[in-house]
Design a protein around this motif. Sequence first.
Motif, PDB file in Angstrom:
ATOM      1  N   ASP A  82       0.734  -0.979   0.092  1.00  0.00           N
ATOM      2  CA  ASP A  82      -0.099   0.121  -0.088  1.00  0.00           C
ATOM      3  C   ASP A  82       0.720   0.748   0.089  1.00  0.00           C
ATOM      4  N   ILE A  83       0.638   2.282  -0.770  1.00  0.00           N
ATOM      5  CA  ILE A  83       1.719   3.477  -0.921  1.00  0.00           C
ATOM      6  C   ILE A  83      -0.145   4.398  -0.746  1.00  0.00           C
ATOM      7  N   ARG A  84       1.197   6.031   0.140  1.00  0.00           N
ATOM      8  CA  ARG A  84      -0.068   6.680   0.593  1.00  0.00           C
ATOM      9  C   ARG A  84       1.006   7.757   0.745  1.00  0.00           C
ATOM     10  N   LYS A  85       0.328   8.763   0.821  1.00  0.00           N
ATOM     11  CA  LYS A  85       1.092  10.356   0.678  1.00  0.00           C
ATOM     12  C   LYS A  85       1.309  10.186   2.415  1.00  0.00           C
ATOM     13  N   ILE A  86       2.723  10.456   3.085  1.00  0.00           N
ATOM     14  CA  ILE A  86       2.976  11.011   4.645  1.00  0.00           C
ATOM     15  C   ILE A  86       1.624  12.062   4.936  1.00  0.00           C
ATOM     16  N   SER A  87       1.685  11.815   5.801  1.00  0.00           N
ATOM     17  CA  SER A  87       0.236  13.215   6.662  1.00  0.00           C
ATOM     18  C   SER A  87       1.537  14.174   7.479  1.00  0.00           C
ATOM     19  N   ALA A  88       1.231  15.575   7.658  1.00  0.00           N
ATOM     20  CA  ALA A  88       1.479  16.521   7.886  1.00  0.00           C
ATOM     21  C   ALA A  88       2.290  16.824   8.927  1.00  0.00           C
ATOM     22  N   GLU A  89       1.370  15.417   9.791  1.00  0.00           N
ATOM     23  CA  GLU A  89       2.804  15.293  10.772  1.00  0.00           C
ATOM     24  C   GLU A  89       3.999  15.016  10.966  1.00  0.00           C
ATOM     25  N   GLU A  90       3.844  14.138  10.135  1.00  0.00           N
ATOM     26  CA  GLU A  90       4.940  12.967   9.606  1.00  0.00           C
ATOM     27  C   GLU A  90       6.054  14.436   8.686  1.00  0.00           C
ATOM     28  N   GLN A  91       5.821  14.803   7.724  1.00  0.00           N
ATOM     29  CA  GLN A  91       6.609  15.761   6.871  1.00  0.00           C
ATOM     30  C   GLN A  91       7.274  16.680   8.082  1.00  0.00           C
ATOM     31  N   GLU A  92       6.774  18.042   9.429  1.00  0.00           N
ATOM     32  CA  GLU A  92       7.419  18.491  10.375  1.00  0.00           C
ATOM     33  C   GLU A  92       8.082  17.077  11.226  1.00  0.00           C
ATOM     34  N   MET A 114       3.819  -7.523   4.106  1.00  0.00           N
ATOM     35  CA  MET A 114       4.365  -8.476   4.929  1.00  0.00           C
ATOM     36  C   MET A 114       5.258  -7.552   5.796  1.00  0.00           C
ATOM     37  N   SER A 115       6.308  -8.600   6.579  1.00  0.00           N
ATOM     38  CA  SER A 115       7.711  -7.333   7.553  1.00  0.00           C
ATOM     39  C   SER A 115       8.984  -7.532   6.729  1.00  0.00           C
ATOM     40  N   LEU A 116       9.818  -6.627   6.928  1.00  0.00           N
ATOM     41  CA  LEU A 116      11.689  -5.985   7.113  1.00  0.00           C
ATOM     42  C   LEU A 116      11.053  -4.723   6.216  1.00  0.00           C
ATOM     43  N   LEU A 117      12.253  -4.493   6.263  1.00  0.00           N
ATOM     44  CA  LEU A 117      13.358  -3.577   5.258  1.00  0.00           C
ATOM     45  C   LEU A 117      12.831  -2.053   5.864  1.00  0.00           C
ATOM     46  N   LEU A 118      12.348  -2.064   7.041  1.00  0.00           N
ATOM     47  CA  LEU A 118      11.799  -0.603   7.674  1.00  0.00           C
ATOM     48  C   LEU A 118      13.442  -0.223   8.402  1.00  0.00           C
ATOM     49  N   PRO A 119      14.384  -1.214   8.853  1.00  0.00           N
ATOM     50  CA  PRO A 119      15.795  -0.348   9.147  1.00  0.00           C
ATOM     51  C   PRO A 119      16.446   0.017   7.981  1.00  0.00           C
ATOM     52  N   LEU A 120      16.021  -0.440   6.298  1.00  0.00           N
ATOM     53  CA  LEU A 120      16.980   0.009   5.546  1.00  0.00           C
ATOM     54  C   LEU A 120      17.077   1.353   5.038  1.00  0.00           C
ATOM     55  N   PHE A 121      15.770   2.511   5.359  1.00  0.00           N
ATOM     56  CA  PHE A 121      14.965   3.909   4.650  1.00  0.00           C
ATOM     57  C   PHE A 121      14.824   4.391   6.780  1.00  0.00           C
ATOM     58  N   ASP A 122      15.112   5.650   6.061  1.00  0.00           N
ATOM     59  CA  ASP A 122      15.328   6.557   7.066  1.00  0.00           C
ATOM     60  C   ASP A 122      15.414   7.873   6.827  1.00  0.00           C
ATOM     61  N   SER A 123      14.697   8.334   5.686  1.00  0.00           N
ATOM     62  CA  SER A 123      14.678   8.846   4.797  1.00  0.00           C
ATOM     63  C   SER A 123      13.796   9.743   3.538  1.00  0.00           C
ATOM     64  N   PHE A 124      13.393  10.045   3.116  1.00  0.00           N
ATOM     65  CA  PHE A 124      12.918   9.720   1.421  1.00  0.00           C
ATOM     66  C   PHE A 124      11.804   9.079   1.361  1.00  0.00           C
ATOM     67  N   LEU A 125      11.982   7.352   1.426  1.00  0.00           N
ATOM     68  CA  LEU A 125      10.576   6.675   1.555  1.00  0.00           C
ATOM     69  C   LEU A 125      11.405   6.038   3.630  1.00  0.00           C
ATOM     70  N   HIS A 126       9.574   6.067   4.162  1.00  0.00           N
ATOM     71  CA  HIS A 126      10.098   5.395   5.132  1.00  0.00           C
ATOM     72  C   HIS A 126       8.819   4.422   5.370  1.00  0.00           C
ATOM     73  N   LEU A 127       8.841   3.253   5.802  1.00  0.00           N
ATOM     74  CA  LEU A 127       8.381   2.146   5.454  1.00  0.00           C
ATOM     75  C   LEU A 127       7.780   1.600   7.143  1.00  0.00           C
ATOM     76  N   GLN A 128       6.850   1.584   6.955  1.00  0.00           N
ATOM     77  CA  GLN A 128       5.703   1.377   8.135  1.00  0.00           C
ATOM     78  C   GLN A 128       5.920   0.166   7.833  1.00  0.00           C
ATOM     79  N   ILE A 129       5.514  -1.375   8.913  1.00  0.00           N
ATOM     80  CA  ILE A 129       5.107  -2.761   8.785  1.00  0.00           C
ATOM     81  C   ILE A 129       3.622  -3.360   8.902  1.00  0.00           C
ATOM     82  N   HIS A 130       2.800  -3.241   8.152  1.00  0.00           N
ATOM     83  CA  HIS A 130       2.044  -4.315   8.783  1.00  0.00           C
ATOM     84  C   HIS A 130       1.408  -5.371   8.381  1.00  0.00           C
ATOM     85  N   THR A 131       1.256  -6.643   9.206  1.00  0.00           N
ATOM     86  CA  THR A 131       1.232  -7.970   8.844  1.00  0.00           C
ATOM     87  C   THR A 131      -0.250  -7.686   8.359  1.00  0.00           C
ATOM     88  N   PHE A 132      -0.562  -8.843   8.105  1.00  0.00           N
ATOM     89  CA  PHE A 132      -2.454  -8.857   8.450  1.00  0.00           C
ATOM     90  C   PHE A 132      -2.600 -10.692   8.448  1.00  0.00           C
TER      91      PHE A 132
END
Length: 132
Positions: A82-92, A114-132
């Motif tokens: 899933d891809i979404r634009k980040i919120s104003a709070e996250e941008q700040e 599914m899980s992973l990648l979170l530690p690989l990115f700390d700017s531009f693309l911020h990944l957040q993990i959700h498992t269903f």
Amino acid sequence: NVKYGKCLDVNGASSAAGANVQIWDDLNNAAQRWFIYAVNGHYVLRPACADDSVLDVYCGLDKNDTNVQTWTYTALEPQLFDIRKISAEEQEFLKKIDKNYLNNFLQLHLFLWMSLLLPLFDSFLHLQIHTF
């Protein structure tokens, strides 16, 4: 990754299913260009170097340190994002980390099914993990 000049990269620009996906210096090549396709309300990422493969979580595992690879398209959960634009709070928040962060780039969140990648990115693309 804008801050470090790293890209999501298919190892060796391989077109074979099971090719490892890693971060690598920006070489501006087909192994680092990704096409994003809408599929049933989600997105599939296909590397330019592999017409028949997409980004895939190895064996659909949901545990930390699971590998990311390319695999033949199945439209199953390990390949859907899933891809979404980040919120104003996250941008700040991110502006405080890197003042140049928002100058030239559309900021997106990739929500992994599914899980992973979170530690690989700390700017531009911020990944957040959700498992269903």
